[in-house]
Design an enzyme around this catalytic site. Structure first.
Site, PDB file in Angstrom:
ATOM      1  N   THR A   1       0.857  -1.180   0.000  1.00 41.48           N
ATOM      2  CA  THR A   1       0.000   0.000   0.000  1.00 41.48           C
ATOM      3  C   THR A   1       0.890   1.225   0.000  1.00 41.48           C
ATOM      4  O   THR A   1       2.027   1.167   0.485  1.00 41.48           O
ATOM      5  CB  THR A   1      -0.917   0.030   1.238  1.00 41.48           C
ATOM      6  OG1 THR A   1      -1.679   1.239   1.238  1.00 41.48           O
ATOM      7  CG2 THR A   1      -0.125  -0.041   2.515  1.00 41.48           C
TER       8      THR A   1
ATOM      9  N   CYS B   1      -2.214   4.898  -5.175  1.00 43.12           N
ATOM     10  CA  CYS B   1      -2.960   4.081  -4.223  1.00 43.12           C
ATOM     11  C   CYS B   1      -3.107   2.724  -4.888  1.00 43.12           C
ATOM     12  O   CYS B   1      -3.443   2.650  -6.078  1.00 43.12           O
ATOM     13  CB  CYS B   1      -4.320   4.687  -3.903  1.00 43.12           C
ATOM     14  SG  CYS B   1      -5.363   3.598  -2.904  1.00 43.12           S
TER      15      CYS B   1
END
Length: 229
Positions: A83, A196
């Site tokens: 992430t 993202c």
């Protein structure tokens, strides 16, 4: 072959992409029945999201540090945090482990520089776009980083948390992202970072008027290469 310590679950949808790329890259390099050596700690994203909403970053640092320590003790040679946003906590995590963390910003910056671009748009969570933990490393690598205006920052962030992290991929949101990317191009951006790990579910190369740098693909590919050195 090195063993990859993968911290996943943020969200689990994007972690699937990491797992797939790691193994495909290994097969492409070694052939036959080869696959990556991966140990994964899959966190409960609800706990991390609750901490983020409360500003409790120390709580998230504790969760991810515990995951990294467990992976190191189990034999991981390096850590991959699947992430962008949680790379904010890399300095705290690094204090508690001795194996390296393969940073998502460094891998992304290298890919952009190889293509000869300098001015780049960044899309991601509100934390990633407005704080410096991703941008500073990109700037240190020699890139100029652009982010959307305030209203579009909120829109991008809302789509990530209220749709993509829940597995929802909506055409209406894709059109909004396309509008934002076009606007960034008009402001001089030469490419766009999908900063993202869920955005790649919504925006592909064919959907963008700018060259796309999907951090999920870049990071996972670099991790596979690192494991095969």
């Amino acid at each position: 072959m090195k063993t990859i310590g993968l911290i996943g679950g943020m969200s689990w949808e994007s972690t699937i992409t990491y797992y797939e790329i790691l193994n495909k890259e290994t097969v492409a390099k070694l052939g036959g029945f080869h696959s990556s050596k991966i140990m994964m700690y899959n966190v409960d994203f609800a706990e991390l999201e609750d901490n983020m909403s409360k500003g409790n970053w120390d709580g998230n640092a504790q969760i991810l540090t515990d995951a990294a320590v467990r992976l190191e003790k189990a034999g991981a040679d390096f850590i991959v945090i699947a992430t962008n946003t949680m790379h904010k906590l890399v300095p705290q995590i690094e204090q508690k482990i001795s194996v390296p963390i393969l940073h998502i910003s460094d891998a992304t910056a290298n890919a952009i520089k190889r293509d000869g671009y300098k001015k780049i748009a960044l899309l991601g969570t509100k934390f990633t776009m407005t704080q410096d933990f991703i941008k500073d490393r990109l700037v240190d690598a020699g890139l100029e980083v652009m982010i959307p205006d305030e209203a579009d920052i909120e829109l991008v962030n809302d789509v990530i948390f209220n749709e993509l992290c829940l597995g929802k991929v909506l055409d209406s949101s894709r059109k909004e992202y396309q509008r934002i990317i076009s606007y960034m191009k008009d402001r001089g951006a030469e490419g766009v970072i999908l900063g993202c790990t869920e955005i790649g579910m919504l925006i592909k190369k064919k959907d963008s008027v700018l060259p796309v740098y999907d951090t999920t693909i870049i990071h996972a590919t670099e991790a596979a290469r690192e494991a095969l050195k």
